[in-house]
Design a protein around this motif. Structure first.
Motif, PDB file in Angstrom:
ATOM      1  N   LYS A   1       4.680  -2.849   3.451  1.00 28.23           N
ATOM      2  CA  LYS A   1       4.801  -4.045   3.363  1.00 28.23           C
ATOM      3  C   LYS A   1       3.816  -4.607   4.149  1.00 28.23           C
ATOM      4  O   LYS A   1       3.743  -4.615   5.379  1.00 28.23           O
ATOM      5  CB  LYS A   1       6.215  -4.732   3.335  1.00 28.23           C
ATOM      6  CG  LYS A   1       7.004  -4.291   2.414  1.00 28.23           C
ATOM      7  CD  LYS A   1       8.502  -5.046   2.582  1.00 28.23           C
ATOM      8  CE  LYS A   1       9.431  -4.783   1.459  1.00 28.23           C
ATOM      9  NZ  LYS A   1      10.972  -5.622   1.598  1.00 28.23           N
ATOM     10  N   VAL A   2       2.525  -4.750   3.474  1.00 25.22           N
ATOM     11  CA  VAL A   2       1.442  -5.262   4.524  1.00 25.22           C
ATOM     12  C   VAL A   2       1.706  -6.241   5.382  1.00 25.22           C
ATOM     13  O   VAL A   2       1.277  -5.966   6.558  1.00 25.22           O
ATOM     14  CB  VAL A   2       0.106  -5.603   3.546  1.00 25.22           C
ATOM     15  CG1 VAL A   2      -0.995  -5.964   4.475  1.00 25.22           C
ATOM     16  CG2 VAL A   2      -0.070  -4.485   2.626  1.00 25.22           C
ATOM     17  N   GLU A   3       2.484  -7.388   5.143  1.00 23.33           N
ATOM     18  CA  GLU A   3       2.705  -8.252   6.128  1.00 23.33           C
ATOM     19  C   GLU A   3       3.522  -7.857   7.301  1.00 23.33           C
ATOM     20  O   GLU A   3       3.282  -8.395   8.558  1.00 23.33           O
ATOM     21  CB  GLU A   3       3.311  -9.570   5.575  1.00 23.33           C
ATOM     22  CG  GLU A   3       4.688  -9.182   4.766  1.00 23.33           C
ATOM     23  CD  GLU A   3       4.899  -8.563   3.689  1.00 23.33           C
ATOM     24  OE1 GLU A   3       5.868  -8.410   3.184  1.00 23.33           O
ATOM     25  OE2 GLU A   3       4.011  -8.126   3.046  1.00 23.33           O
ATOM     26  N   SER A   4       4.029  -6.676   7.225  1.00 24.18           N
ATOM     27  CA  SER A   4       5.234  -6.195   8.315  1.00 24.18           C
ATOM     28  C   SER A   4       4.074  -5.559   9.510  1.00 24.18           C
ATOM     29  O   SER A   4       4.651  -5.528  10.512  1.00 24.18           O
ATOM     30  CB  SER A   4       5.964  -5.343   7.872  1.00 24.18           C
ATOM     31  OG  SER A   4       5.501  -3.912   7.530  1.00 24.18           O
ATOM     32  N   LEU A   5       2.779  -5.287   9.084  1.00 27.40           N
ATOM     33  CA  LEU A   5       2.037  -4.398  10.073  1.00 27.40           C
ATOM     34  C   LEU A   5       1.708  -5.541  10.985  1.00 27.40           C
ATOM     35  O   LEU A   5       1.759  -5.084  12.267  1.00 27.40           O
ATOM     36  CB  LEU A   5       0.668  -3.999   9.255  1.00 27.40           C
ATOM     37  CG  LEU A   5      -0.120  -3.100  10.208  1.00 27.40           C
ATOM     38  CD1 LEU A   5       0.550  -1.846  10.721  1.00 27.40           C
ATOM     39  CD2 LEU A   5      -1.282  -2.848   9.198  1.00 27.40           C
ATOM     40  N   ALA A   6       1.240  -6.784  10.627  1.00 21.05           N
ATOM     41  CA  ALA A   6       0.945  -7.823  11.712  1.00 21.05           C
ATOM     42  C   ALA A   6       2.015  -8.226  12.622  1.00 21.05           C
ATOM     43  O   ALA A   6       2.219  -8.375  13.640  1.00 21.05           O
ATOM     44  CB  ALA A   6       0.138  -9.021  11.052  1.00 21.05           C
ATOM     45  N   SER A   7       3.262  -8.402  11.882  1.00 19.32           N
ATOM     46  CA  SER A   7       4.417  -8.983  12.563  1.00 19.32           C
ATOM     47  C   SER A   7       4.989  -8.028  13.506  1.00 19.32           C
ATOM     48  O   SER A   7       5.401  -8.227  14.563  1.00 19.32           O
ATOM     49  CB  SER A   7       5.513  -9.280  11.497  1.00 19.32           C
ATOM     50  OG  SER A   7       5.805  -8.336  10.651  1.00 19.32           O
ATOM     51  N   SER A   8       4.928  -6.594  12.980  1.00 23.83           N
ATOM     52  CA  SER A   8       5.660  -5.483  13.908  1.00 23.83           C
ATOM     53  C   SER A   8       4.476  -5.321  15.251  1.00 23.83           C
ATOM     54  O   SER A   8       4.988  -5.345  16.316  1.00 23.83           O
ATOM     55  CB  SER A   8       5.706  -4.235  13.433  1.00 23.83           C
ATOM     56  OG  SER A   8       4.499  -3.746  12.925  1.00 23.83           O
ATOM     57  N   THR A   9       3.369  -5.771  15.176  1.00 22.14           N
ATOM     58  CA  THR A   9       2.454  -5.498  16.134  1.00 22.14           C
ATOM     59  C   THR A   9       2.569  -6.712  17.191  1.00 22.14           C
ATOM     60  O   THR A   9       2.644  -6.498  18.288  1.00 22.14           O
ATOM     61  CB  THR A   9       1.106  -5.570  15.489  1.00 22.14           C
ATOM     62  OG1 THR A   9       0.893  -4.367  14.623  1.00 22.14           O
ATOM     63  CG2 THR A   9       0.096  -5.370  16.707  1.00 22.14           C
TER      64      THR A   9
ATOM     65  N   ILE B   1       0.784  -1.208   0.092  1.00 19.97           N
ATOM     66  CA  ILE B   1       0.006  -0.032  -0.146  1.00 19.97           C
ATOM     67  C   ILE B   1       0.724   1.208   0.083  1.00 19.97           C
ATOM     68  O   ILE B   1       1.825   1.463   1.041  1.00 19.97           O
ATOM     69  CB  ILE B   1      -0.800  -0.017   1.301  1.00 19.97           C
ATOM     70  CG1 ILE B   1      -1.708  -1.118   1.169  1.00 19.97           C
ATOM     71  CG2 ILE B   1      -1.825   1.330   1.197  1.00 19.97           C
ATOM     72  CD1 ILE B   1      -2.751  -1.248   2.371  1.00 19.97           C
ATOM     73  N   ARG B   2       0.759   2.043  -1.202  1.00 18.30           N
ATOM     74  CA  ARG B   2       1.520   3.370  -1.178  1.00 18.30           C
ATOM     75  C   ARG B   2       0.921   4.561  -0.600  1.00 18.30           C
ATOM     76  O   ARG B   2      -0.565   4.633  -0.568  1.00 18.30           O
ATOM     77  CB  ARG B   2       1.780   3.231  -2.739  1.00 18.30           C
ATOM     78  CG  ARG B   2       2.464   5.025  -3.055  1.00 18.30           C
ATOM     79  CD  ARG B   2       2.441   5.042  -4.641  1.00 18.30           C
ATOM     80  NE  ARG B   2       2.913   6.298  -5.074  1.00 18.30           N
ATOM     81  CZ  ARG B   2       2.147   7.216  -5.527  1.00 18.30           C
ATOM     82  NH1 ARG B   2       0.796   6.940  -5.417  1.00 18.30           N
ATOM     83  NH2 ARG B   2       2.581   8.491  -5.792  1.00 18.30           N
ATOM     84  N   GLY B   3       1.393   5.361   0.260  1.00 16.07           N
ATOM     85  CA  GLY B   3       0.744   6.316   0.852  1.00 16.07           C
ATOM     86  C   GLY B   3       1.649   7.266   1.599  1.00 16.07           C
ATOM     87  O   GLY B   3       2.806   6.918   2.003  1.00 16.07           O
ATOM     88  N   PRO B   4       1.355   8.472   1.753  1.00 17.66           N
ATOM     89  CA  PRO B   4       2.222   9.653   2.549  1.00 17.66           C
ATOM     90  C   PRO B   4       2.516   9.269   3.850  1.00 17.66           C
ATOM     91  O   PRO B   4       1.191   9.345   4.548  1.00 17.66           O
ATOM     92  CB  PRO B   4       1.482  10.750   2.146  1.00 17.66           C
ATOM     93  CG  PRO B   4       0.053  10.521   2.022  1.00 17.66           C
ATOM     94  CD  PRO B   4      -0.083   9.103   1.292  1.00 17.66           C
ATOM     95  N   GLY B   5       3.450   8.691   4.478  1.00 19.35           N
ATOM     96  CA  GLY B   5       3.638   8.665   5.916  1.00 19.35           C
ATOM     97  C   GLY B   5       3.344   7.515   6.504  1.00 19.35           C
ATOM     98  O   GLY B   5       3.147   7.224   7.348  1.00 19.35           O
ATOM     99  N   ILE B   6       2.743   6.441   5.374  1.00 17.52           N
ATOM    100  CA  ILE B   6       2.426   5.102   5.871  1.00 17.52           C
ATOM    101  C   ILE B   6       3.331   4.260   6.263  1.00 17.52           C
ATOM    102  O   ILE B   6       3.112   3.609   7.374  1.00 17.52           O
ATOM    103  CB  ILE B   6       1.671   4.384   4.595  1.00 17.52           C
ATOM    104  CG1 ILE B   6       0.911   3.247   4.979  1.00 17.52           C
ATOM    105  CG2 ILE B   6       2.974   3.824   3.661  1.00 17.52           C
ATOM    106  CD1 ILE B   6      -0.027   2.828   3.991  1.00 17.52           C
ATOM    107  N   VAL B   7       4.677   4.518   6.210  1.00 18.32           N
ATOM    108  CA  VAL B   7       5.777   3.736   6.874  1.00 18.32           C
ATOM    109  C   VAL B   7       6.412   4.787   7.978  1.00 18.32           C
ATOM    110  O   VAL B   7       6.484   4.223   9.167  1.00 18.32           O
ATOM    111  CB  VAL B   7       6.821   3.266   5.753  1.00 18.32           C
ATOM    112  CG1 VAL B   7       8.073   2.714   6.693  1.00 18.32           C
ATOM    113  CG2 VAL B   7       6.269   2.257   4.909  1.00 18.32           C
ATOM    114  N   ASP B   8       6.648   6.183   7.449  1.00 15.43           N
ATOM    115  CA  ASP B   8       7.172   6.956   8.360  1.00 15.43           C
ATOM    116  C   ASP B   8       6.140   8.032   8.844  1.00 15.43           C
ATOM    117  O   ASP B   8       6.141   9.098   8.151  1.00 15.43           O
ATOM    118  CB  ASP B   8       8.605   7.585   7.629  1.00 15.43           C
ATOM    119  CG  ASP B   8       9.443   8.497   8.621  1.00 15.43           C
ATOM    120  OD1 ASP B   8       9.056   8.328   9.737  1.00 15.43           O
ATOM    121  OD2 ASP B   8      10.288   9.229   8.117  1.00 15.43           O
ATOM    122  N   MET B   9       5.420   7.755   9.805  1.00 13.91           N
ATOM    123  CA  MET B   9       5.678   6.644  10.652  1.00 13.91           C
ATOM    124  C   MET B   9       4.274   6.267  11.217  1.00 13.91           C
ATOM    125  O   MET B   9       3.968   5.856  12.243  1.00 13.91           O
ATOM    126  CB  MET B   9       6.476   6.682  11.825  1.00 13.91           C
ATOM    127  CG  MET B   9       6.279   7.498  12.827  1.00 13.91           C
ATOM    128  SD  MET B   9       7.159   7.222  14.380  1.00 13.91           S
ATOM    129  CE  MET B   9       6.689   5.846  14.887  1.00 13.91           C
TER     130      MET B   9
END
Length: 441
Positions: A408-416, A131-139
């Motif tokens: 990277k969508v899968e990283s949302l669950a793993s980081s949580t 998913i592409r988006g402004p600030g979606i990774v940072d942060m």
């Protein structure tokens, strides 16, 4: 059974878990996270679609209110920390909840992004890579990680002790001045923090155990303006341009060298007249001719350092070099402190031992320490946690600070999951007997 030095330093809980990583994967907590994955992703997209560029005060406060509501729903008390209007910053969100006696854990993030309301990059969209988006990774992804990891712990009734504090800055991407005021609250929180966890970005395996600090430096050089035929004479001397070249050359030869110390001169200008825009620090214009000896020069740069001690030594060396001016010239240097260093002390590596066990339990790539030289400044550097700190615990994805920022969508669950288990580990662990730093292996 082999007992590591890390286990001995942290306590018996770490030893037990490091020998049996599967014991970390608390089923109720994991089930709570997995059942809310769709809601978590939708909430993240909702926050991404609201512009919260640093100078968009209304947008930062609006997104902050969304975070506050979610935290209040799970029993946290929230407070908006306002900044003076003249600073042009929205302020910060502070949230706290006590679960009983135990360690004070500080979780750190920032609400603002680098994208202004005028940017064409305003909304999230799905791509082949995520998913592409402004600030979606940072942060915003990192803050969503914080909120949903705590929601899972509360829903599972897993937290029986400890105090959790959350600090979400509204101006990390362009920190308000003076820093002594914009980071006063964070400095105050530092005094009672046992462990600090930062969620600034993330990586599949590398965990941040240290970050370089950063400050600014400004060099102002003066000389005697004259016809170029008189340069090097007793009355004219070397001129401002040669003096500036001397200073920078000696910086390169004599100050450069210690690991992690860099001091880039990003702007250089010299001439017979330098004009500046009072409203724009870096908007400089120069006048001069090839047959005129320059009488003014300026250089502006950033200095990055591994420790505050390294910074102080560098400042002293640079000041001594500046004072040794060429004939009929003079130089002055000033420093503008910004972010201190996050020192990679023993306690940080001890916390990394927990993360290694958690990664093994979750089937993630083996955790390893990130190279502090490769990490930028972040708010966790303002915190001197008594027993250790880690950063880079957020989500992963490429293109930060660009219109190709992709989660990277899968990283949302793993980081949580990682965040929830790390908080659970820390509140369950007896505090070390001493806060004295230990030598690293």
């Amino acid at each position: 059974m082999k007992i590591s030095k890390t286990c001995l330093a942290i306590g018996a809980v770490c030893c037990a878990w490091s020998t049996s990583p599967s014991a970390l994967a608390s089923p109720p907590v994991m089930e709570a996270i997995e059942s809310s994955q769709e809601d978590q992703l939708n909430f993240l997209i909702e926050t991404v679609n609201i512009n919260s560029g640093t100078h968009n005060i209304e947008g930062v406060r609006r997104v902050g209110a969304m975070y506050a509501q979610r935290l209040e729903d799970i029993g946290f008390t929230t407070e908006w920390v306002d900044m003076p209007p003249e600073m042009g910053r929205a302020g910060h969100l502070l949230a706290t909840r006590s679960f009983g006696d135990g360690p004070n854990i500080l979780l750190i993030g920032h609400i603002d992004t680098v994208f202004s309301p005028e940017s064409e990059f305003q909304r999230a969209e799905r791509t082949d890579d995520g998913i592409r988006g402004p600030g979606i990774v940072d942060m915003k992804g990192g803050i969503t990680t914080i909120i949903y990891s705590l929601e899972a712990l509360v829903k599972a009734d897993a937290l029986k002790k400890g105090r959790i504090t959350i600090f979400l800055a509204g101006d990390e991407e362009d920190i308000g001045q003076p820093i002594s005021q914009s980071r006063h609250k964070l400095r105050e929180l530092s005094k009672t923090t046992d462990y600090a966890l930062g969620f600034e970005d993330g990586a599949a395996s590398e965990i941040v155990v240290g970050r370089r600090g950063i400050s600014g430096w400004s060099l102002h050089v003066s000389g005697v303006q004259a016809h170029s035929s008189r340069i090097f004479g007793d009355q004219v001397g070397a001129g401002a341009s040669f003096e500036m070249a001397r200073v920078l050359s000696r910086f390169y030869k004599e100050v450069r060298g210690p690991s992690g110390l860099t001091f880039n001169p990003g702007i250089l200008i010299s001439g017979s007249s330098i004009l500046s825009d009072a409203d724009m620090k870096w908007d400089l214009r120069v006048q001069g001719k090839s047959n005129v000896v320059t009488d003014e020069g300026r250089a502006f740069g950033a200095i990055r350092f591994m420790s505050d001690e390294q910074y102080e030594r560098a400042k002293q060396q640079m000041s001594q070099i500046v004072a040794d001016s060429l004939p009929n010239t003079s130089s002055q240097i000033s420093f503008e402190d910004a972010y201190p260093a996050m020192n990679d002390v023993a306690g940080n590596y001890q916390l990394l031992g927990f993360v290694k066990s958690i990664h093994e339990a979750l089937g993630l790539a083996p955790a390893s320490p990130a190279n502090p030289v490769e990490r930028g400044a972040a708010d966790i550097s303002f915190v001197e946690a008594r027993f250790g700190a880690l950063d880079g615990l957020g989500v992963t994805g490429p293109g930060r600070h660009s219109e190709n920022e992709v989660l990277k969508v899968e990283s949302l669950a793993s980081s949580t999951k990682r965040a929830a288990l790390l908080v659970l580990a820390l509140v369950d662990m007896p505090l070390p007997q001493s806060a004295e730093p230990e030598a690293r292996d």
